[in-house]
Design a protein around this motif. Sequence first.
Motif, mmCIF file in Angstrom:
data_model
loop_
_atom_site.group_PDB
_atom_site.id
_atom_site.type_symbol
_atom_site.label_atom_id
_atom_site.label_comp_id
_atom_site.label_asym_id
_atom_site.label_seq_id
_atom_site.Cartn_x
_atom_site.Cartn_y
_atom_site.Cartn_z
ATOM 1 N N LYS A 3 62.583 45.583 32.749
ATOM 2 C CA LYS A 3 61.313 45.505 31.892
ATOM 3 C C LYS A 3 61.851 45.088 30.524
ATOM 4 O O LYS A 3 61.242 44.117 29.967
ATOM 5 C CB LYS A 3 61.054 47.135 31.745
ATOM 6 C CG LYS A 3 59.286 47.041 31.448
ATOM 7 C CD LYS A 3 58.670 48.293 31.171
ATOM 8 C CE LYS A 3 58.564 48.930 32.455
ATOM 9 N NZ LYS A 3 58.205 50.633 32.360
ATOM 10 N N GLY A 7 60.509 41.485 28.939
ATOM 11 C CA GLY A 7 59.886 41.815 27.555
ATOM 12 C C GLY A 7 60.597 40.647 26.938
ATOM 13 O O GLY A 7 59.773 39.920 25.916
ATOM 14 N N ALA A 10 59.341 37.305 27.660
ATOM 15 C CA ALA A 10 58.127 37.120 27.148
ATOM 16 C C ALA A 10 57.807 36.916 25.595
ATOM 17 O O ALA A 10 57.156 36.214 25.078
ATOM 18 C CB ALA A 10 57.239 38.416 27.480
ATOM 19 N N TYR A 11 58.624 37.519 24.977
ATOM 20 C CA TYR A 11 58.832 37.458 23.317
ATOM 21 C C TYR A 11 59.215 35.765 23.156
ATOM 22 O O TYR A 11 58.729 35.209 22.400
ATOM 23 C CB TYR A 11 59.927 38.263 22.602
ATOM 24 C CG TYR A 11 59.214 39.461 22.036
ATOM 25 C CD1 TYR A 11 58.471 39.443 20.989
ATOM 26 C CD2 TYR A 11 59.261 40.756 22.936
ATOM 27 C CE1 TYR A 11 57.817 40.336 20.426
ATOM 28 C CE2 TYR A 11 58.569 41.676 22.236
ATOM 29 C CZ TYR A 11 57.828 41.693 21.256
ATOM 30 O OH TYR A 11 57.203 42.770 20.482
ATOM 31 N N LEU A 13 58.932 33.288 25.192
ATOM 32 C CA LEU A 13 57.915 32.321 25.580
ATOM 33 C C LEU A 13 57.023 32.246 24.633
ATOM 34 O O LEU A 13 56.237 31.313 24.198
ATOM 35 C CB LEU A 13 57.514 32.566 26.915
ATOM 36 C CG LEU A 13 58.229 32.100 28.196
ATOM 37 C CD1 LEU A 13 57.974 32.938 29.513
ATOM 38 C CD2 LEU A 13 58.491 30.795 28.080
ATOM 39 N N GLY A 14 56.688 33.509 24.181
ATOM 40 C CA GLY A 14 55.456 33.626 23.036
ATOM 41 C C GLY A 14 55.795 32.759 21.861
ATOM 42 O O GLY A 14 55.000 31.894 21.085
ATOM 43 N N PHE A 341 59.035 47.447 15.813
ATOM 44 C CA PHE A 341 58.068 48.237 16.253
ATOM 45 C C PHE A 341 58.395 48.784 17.643
ATOM 46 O O PHE A 341 58.401 49.786 18.086
ATOM 47 C CB PHE A 341 56.755 47.508 16.319
ATOM 48 C CG PHE A 341 56.457 47.072 15.037
ATOM 49 C CD1 PHE A 341 55.672 47.834 14.372
ATOM 50 C CD2 PHE A 341 56.404 45.786 14.554
ATOM 51 C CE1 PHE A 341 55.277 47.793 12.874
ATOM 52 C CE2 PHE A 341 56.093 45.602 13.280
ATOM 53 C CZ PHE A 341 55.442 46.570 12.366
ATOM 54 N N GLY A 342 58.937 47.829 18.831
ATOM 55 C CA GLY A 342 59.223 48.040 19.832
ATOM 56 C C GLY A 342 60.357 49.331 19.967
ATOM 57 O O GLY A 342 60.072 50.191 20.802
ATOM 58 N N ALA A 345 58.594 52.776 19.409
ATOM 59 C CA ALA A 345 57.978 53.020 20.705
ATOM 60 C C ALA A 345 58.810 53.813 21.630
ATOM 61 O O ALA A 345 58.666 54.745 22.165
ATOM 62 C CB ALA A 345 57.245 51.982 21.089
ATOM 63 N N ASN A 346 59.994 53.160 21.640
ATOM 64 C CA ASN A 346 60.956 53.501 22.833
ATOM 65 C C ASN A 346 61.762 55.107 22.501
ATOM 66 O O ASN A 346 61.940 55.752 23.146
ATOM 67 C CB ASN A 346 62.163 52.804 22.820
ATOM 68 C CG ASN A 346 61.734 51.507 23.795
ATOM 69 O OD1 ASN A 346 60.869 51.445 24.548
ATOM 70 N ND2 ASN A 346 62.553 50.343 23.486
#
Lengths: 347, 406
Positions: A3, A7, A10-11, A13-14, A341-342, A345-346
């Motif tokens: 995961k 993630g 994805a970051y 690619l974003g 932020f990530g 959250a973790n």
Amino acid sequence: MLKGRLGNLAYQLGALLLSFGVVSLILLAVGASPMEAFRNMFNGSFGSMRKFAEVLVAFVPLLLVTAGLLVTFAAGLWNIGVEGQVVLGAIATTWVYRFFLDSSLPPALVILLAILGGMLGGALWAALAGLLKVFGGVNEIFGGLGLNFVATALTIYLIFGPWKRPGVASMSGTVPFPDEFSLPLLTDLRISPWALALALMGIVFVYFLLQGTYFGLRLKAVGKNFRAAYLLGIPTWQYSMYSFLICGALAGAAGAIQVAAVYHRLIPSISSGYGYLGLMVAMLINYQAVWAVPVALFFAALNIGSIQLPILMKLDSSLAGVLQGVLVLFVLLGEGVRQKFGGRANS
Amino acid sequence: MRKTLLQVALLLVVLSLALSACQPAVTQAPAPTAAPTEEPFTFGMLLVGPYNDNGWSQAHYEAGLYVEEKLGAKMIYLDKVNPADRQGTTPDQLAEELVAQGAKLIIFNSDDMKDASTAFAKKHPDIKVIMASGDQVWKDGKAYEEIPNLTNIMGRMEYGKMIAGCAAALTTKTGQIGYLGPLINDETRRLASSAYLGAKHCWEKAGNDPAKLQFKVTWIGFWFHIPGVTTDPVQVSNDFYTTGYDVVISGIDNPVNLTEAQKQTAEGKPSYGIAYDYVAACDAAPDVCLGVPYFNWGPDYAKAVKSAMDGTWQSQFVWSGPDWSDINSRDTSMVGFVKGKALSAEASTALDAFIAELAGGLNLWTGPLNLQDGTPYLADGEVATDQQVWYLPQLLEGMEGLSASE
């Protein structure tokens, strides 16, 4: 784990999408069509075999530099001096060629010696930055930057002075070397398969060095926590020096290729900015060797593809540089946002 | 929090997939544009500087427009073709990009591209090549090679520089003339020396003491400023103006000396500049400009392109002079001189007389002339051959500045 990696991707690619978005806005602001610009750049780098070969010509030194930087980054070092190490590689290669210009040695041997000479030259220049860091307490960023300027000055001195063309004083560079001193190129293309092989060998070597060896493990330990590594009994300053030497040799190889396969002589901007571009690639791939090949190829393609912009659309080629810079910024920004932020959250 | 993050990530992945799905459609798009009804002859041009540099490259660019207008041909071009601006590329590689866009003839506009133009011409025998300012195909030259698809074109700027030197000598109050030199080679030595010959002639003709004329050349290292690589031409101009040189003649690709002269004049120190290369270069600072010797590449380019179009192409070395019946004729004169606003009426009259003398056959490349180190160059009454002028080995005796690299 999976995961996390997804993630991560994805970051990135974003960030890529965002950068294309920003550049699109710039293009719209000057009244150009973003789609047309990206299409021209794509066709300009992958539209034909010849164009792809030009991309590879830029890809080879960029990959070598990136490979080298992965080693210094692993050791926790910001080797900004990589640009100068490329230059010194080129100078050393030129020196070897000049030395054997009238010799009866087989050209293949001279080329080999010239490239080895370039690697040695780059390594020695990197060692200088390393010595300044280890024994002089000079931060490698400042030492490296200073040495970059010295390397440029040295190139200009040689081109204007001892290595000048007879009767000429010009930045155009030294007299081109005879054809037999060129690394063999593919028919009708400008890419040398030998150069390409060398670059791929370089990144594979670095990958295994960092992932699969005890040396790599200790190097990363030094990079993660210098003091802890020292207390654990790792000879820390020696490892810093090793990383400088390896990076310098790879950067020197890039400079050697620039002389032996691209320009066939020494010119003032022989490093073509690949050192700094390599730093961007290394940051973009988050210092992971597996991504070096695709990302370096992408950057090389942007550089070559952007040549079409002024020809077809009267736009400036520096748009490629803007895209590269914005991309790195967004990736670093994404990294920062995720950690802030990530991470919370973790926990 | 983690869930939304994942959703955002997934959304981005989907978006990126959507983008990549667009790719095939994108690559197919150019097909329809590639089939116009009747294709005009396309020629390509590689410019060493910006197309609007107010100097060397702009003169070439506008010659390209002239060829388009006269022959109905189409120009494609790429500017800033030099290793500092286009890192990692070579001119022959960039020429191939223009060929890929349909160019049948390529103009290389700088001596910096000489080796590349030779390599390109040999690799592409079906493409015609014009190499401006070079001597590769000059049969009587020192570097002759048989390259059937290559032609050299250059103007006899020696005349333009003599006129420039004369205008400088007619204007200077201090007797000190500076020459802003680019890099050192055969071409720049002979052009700086021509300016000196013109200055010397007009200085002495006006009844001044020959010993009082100072003519100094400072070289910057390239055709234009490359920060960190060349000397700064603005600084060089400033050094000239602040040390008594009240006229500076530009030998580089853009007239930065003019803006510096304007600054000095505004500060109460009358200073003048002479531009180079481009017909309208004085516009940068008209009030301090004495004039500009310029190239008009259009007519010779049109001839060469036309010969490529109608199949009568021949490799040749073209070294065209001014059309003395009208040196500023757009259609016939390769080299011209436009007077600037700062040239006084008196100096203007004297300059016209000098131009008339040149038109009448006056040749300042006549002995006795020595090279800078005192070596005899031309004996008394001996007229220099084209080779002696083109390959001038040093500056002339009486000039200050380096003849070659130290």
